[in-house]
Design an enzyme around this catalytic site. Structure first.
Site: not given
Length: 319
Positions: A111, A293
């Site tokens: 991320d 994610h």
């Protein structure tokens, strides 16, 4: 499936003074063994997000270094927004190598941590021997500043734009709903939702019922909740508020990442894969996992296998 990790097994932290701040650093494995690997978390995360990778990498002979980056956990939280630009964030990691007396290391990012590792590889290429990034691919610089481009393409309620143009608004909502926000954020197998007007992450923080399944146990989630209940969210959101500053800081930098690179995607991640990755990262291998994610937390065993296999292959080539 048996848990790979117990919360109580995570290493104790040390505060290390680097680059004008103190970083809370967790480490495992053999120091000065010649195989340092630095794990860089994303948002809204914590060094603890790497809990499943630390023992596997240490067992493979690496010196595993896992900082809470500035703004997170017990690390420093400078007041100025510009203290969270890519020069400072990458400078912290370079100074961490200096502290341990390493010329270079393998850097792993997820991320926002991936975005920092991409920037580090460009700004300090001699300090990065290999790159492993999860979820967030290399972001082309383009002709317009990133926030301006995002505003045109995605509108003012897109969270990157909102964080920049309405500073303090989201921060306050997240601070007021820390547990609820993080519980609702760290989910997997979520049903598809129709886009709605308004700022989606603010709506998420206020939602009383989470969707899908939890990514982690209640006790693991409590580590994240406790950290953000203590720090608040503003320092971590200030990373977003430097995106256009970073765009300017990278103006004269060679845009090609020349280090051997492993890119790990989640097939169900909302972050889009890059169609032009090899143009900017020519020596890249791509792995896709069946997850969303939170890749290294959703698929810890598969993530570990992908990382260790790739590192072994690169070592064999270098031998």
């Amino acid at each position: 499936m048996t848990a790979l990790f117990e919360s109580t097994d995570f290493p104790e932290s040390t505060l290390i003074a680097v680059n004008g701040v103190e970083l809370e650093v967790f480490e495992a494995g053999r120091r000065n063994a010649g195989k340092p690997i630095v794990l860089c978390h994303g948002w809204p995360e914590h060094a603890f997000s790497w809990r499943h990778q630390v023992p596997a990498l240490a067992a493979a002979g690496h010196h595993v270094i896992v900082p809470n980056q500035r703004g997170y956990g017990n690390s420093s939280r400078p007041a100025a927004v510009t203290d969270y630009d890519i020069e400072n964030l990458s400078g912290d990691l370079v100074a961490l190598l200096d502290h341990y007396e390493y010329d270079d290391a393998t850097f792993v990012g997820h991320d926002w941590g991936a975005a920092v590792v991409w920037g580090l590889a460009l700004l300090h290429p001699d300090r990065v021997n290999r790159v492993i990034n999860l979820s967030v691919p290399y972001l082309e610089r383009g002709e317009k500043p990133w926030i301006e481009s995002m505003a045109e393409a995605l509108g003012g309620d897109f969270y990157f734009v909102h964080f920049n143009r309405q500073p303090g608004v989201a921060d306050a909502v997240f601070d007021e709903n820390t547990f609820q926000f993080l519980r609702n954020m760290f989910r997997k197998n979520e049903p598809p939702r129709e886009p709605r007007p308004g700022m989606a992450l603010i709506d998420l923080a206020r939602a009383e019922t989470p969707l899908g399944d939890p990514v982690m146990s209640d006790s693991d989630l409590a580590v994240f909740v406790s950290a953000f209940a203590s720090t608040g969210f503003t320092a971590s959101l200030n990373w977003y508020r430097n995106l256009d500053r970073n765009w300017r800081l990278l103006a004269d930098v060679d845009p090609i990442v020349r280090q051997p690179t492993l890119m790990i995607y989640g097939d169900r991640d909302v972050v889009q894969k890059s169609e032009r990755l090899t143009e900017f990262v020519p020596d890249v291998e791509v792995v896709s996992l069946d997850c969303g994610h939170w890749i290294q937390q959703e698929k810890p065993a598969e993530t570990n296998q992908a990382i260790l296999k790739w590192l072994d292959q690169r070592d064999a080539r270098a031998a």
